[in-house]
Design a protein around this motif. Sequence first.
Motif, PDB file in Angstrom:
ATOM      1  N   UNK A   1      18.334  -6.966  -0.345  1.00  0.00           N
ATOM      2  CA  UNK A   1      19.363  -6.008   0.060  1.00  0.00           C
ATOM      3  C   UNK A   1      19.334  -5.915   1.573  1.00  0.00           C
ATOM      4  N   UNK A   2      20.475  -6.167   2.198  1.00  0.00           N
ATOM      5  CA  UNK A   2      20.580  -6.110   3.656  1.00  0.00           C
ATOM      6  C   UNK A   2      21.280  -4.811   4.030  1.00  0.00           C
ATOM      7  N   UNK A   3      20.629  -4.030   4.883  1.00  0.00           N
ATOM      8  CA  UNK A   3      21.200  -2.770   5.347  1.00  0.00           C
ATOM      9  C   UNK A   3      22.523  -3.017   6.041  1.00  0.00           C
ATOM     10  N   UNK A   4      23.362  -2.013   6.054  1.00  0.00           N
ATOM     11  CA  UNK A   4      24.630  -2.111   6.754  1.00  0.00           C
ATOM     12  C   UNK A   4      24.407  -2.545   8.195  1.00  0.00           C
ATOM     13  N   UNK A   5      25.105  -3.602   8.585  1.00  0.00           N
ATOM     14  CA  UNK A   5      24.963  -4.144   9.938  1.00  0.00           C
ATOM     15  C   UNK A   5      26.168  -3.750  10.779  1.00  0.00           C
TER      16      UNK A   5
ATOM     17  N   UNK B   1      29.807  -5.497   0.807  1.00  0.00           N
ATOM     18  CA  UNK B   1      30.518  -4.230   0.944  1.00  0.00           C
ATOM     19  C   UNK B   1      30.838  -4.023   2.415  1.00  0.00           C
ATOM     20  N   UNK B   2      32.124  -3.815   2.709  1.00  0.00           N
ATOM     21  CA  UNK B   2      32.595  -3.604   4.082  1.00  0.00           C
ATOM     22  C   UNK B   2      33.147  -2.187   4.191  1.00  0.00           C
ATOM     23  N   UNK B   3      32.662  -1.471   5.189  1.00  0.00           N
ATOM     24  CA  UNK B   3      33.185  -0.146   5.526  1.00  0.00           C
ATOM     25  C   UNK B   3      33.936  -0.306   6.839  1.00  0.00           C
TER      26      UNK B   3
ATOM     27  N   UNK C   1      33.287  -1.118  12.110  1.00  0.00           N
ATOM     28  CA  UNK C   1      32.969  -1.556  10.760  1.00  0.00           C
ATOM     29  C   UNK C   1      31.465  -1.650  10.576  1.00  0.00           C
ATOM     30  N   UNK C   2      31.072  -1.638   9.325  1.00  0.00           N
ATOM     31  CA  UNK C   2      29.686  -1.853   8.941  1.00  0.00           C
ATOM     32  C   UNK C   2      29.718  -2.657   7.652  1.00  0.00           C
ATOM     33  N   UNK C   3      28.812  -3.629   7.526  1.00  0.00           N
ATOM     34  CA  UNK C   3      28.805  -4.516   6.362  1.00  0.00           C
ATOM     35  C   UNK C   3      27.396  -4.599   5.800  1.00  0.00           C
ATOM     36  N   UNK C   4      27.296  -4.441   4.478  1.00  0.00           N
ATOM     37  CA  UNK C   4      26.024  -4.645   3.791  1.00  0.00           C
ATOM     38  C   UNK C   4      26.212  -5.717   2.732  1.00  0.00           C
ATOM     39  N   UNK C   5      25.138  -6.445   2.452  1.00  0.00           N
ATOM     40  CA  UNK C   5      25.203  -7.499   1.436  1.00  0.00           C
ATOM     41  C   UNK C   5      23.969  -7.446   0.556  1.00  0.00           C
ATOM     42  N   UNK C   6      24.129  -8.060  -0.622  1.00  0.00           N
ATOM     43  CA  UNK C   6      23.025  -8.274  -1.541  1.00  0.00           C
ATOM     44  C   UNK C   6      22.969  -9.776  -1.811  1.00  0.00           C
ATOM     45  N   UNK C   7      21.769 -10.332  -1.713  1.00  0.00           N
ATOM     46  CA  UNK C   7      21.571 -11.771  -1.982  1.00  0.00           C
ATOM     47  C   UNK C   7      20.624 -11.935  -3.168  1.00  0.00           C
ATOM     48  N   UNK C   8      20.748 -13.055  -3.821  1.00  0.00           N
ATOM     49  CA  UNK C   8      19.895 -13.402  -4.967  1.00  0.00           C
ATOM     50  C   UNK C   8      19.141 -14.666  -4.604  1.00  0.00           C
TER      51      UNK C   8
END
Length: 132
Positions: free
Chosen positions: A31-35, A79-81, A121-128
């Motif tokens: 899980x990558x925090x919102x960047x 997820x993009x805010x 903007x702020x973007x968070x991602x989830x990787x597998x």
Amino acid sequence: MTSSTITLSSPPDVARAPTYEHASRAGDFIHVAGQVARDENGNWIGGDDAGAQAVQVYRNIGRVLAHMGARPQDVVKITVYMLDRADSAAITKARLDFFGDHKPPHTGLLVAGLGGPQVKLEVEVVAYLPGA
């Protein structure tokens, strides 16, 4: 900080966050925090240009993923805010440029505000990343 099931970490080439780590690894998921659009020295990049900010945001995401042993192709959710719907096309272009042919599920949200007046903007991602 590491426990038997969760690893928290931040890469040296992303501006440090004083109250959290930029990534967590829990099992096979990262899980990558919102960047936001800060460079490695903490300087704001892009000014009022959401597209330029988005390029820096995805640069940071790439650095966090690499630090955790992952690649953009390992991302399974974005997820993009964003503050302004008018910035959507420029933000989308940066996302598509970063991910190329990889098109994981994406949620875009319009919000009333983010961490500061300069943040568009702020973007968070989830990787597998199984078995790493």
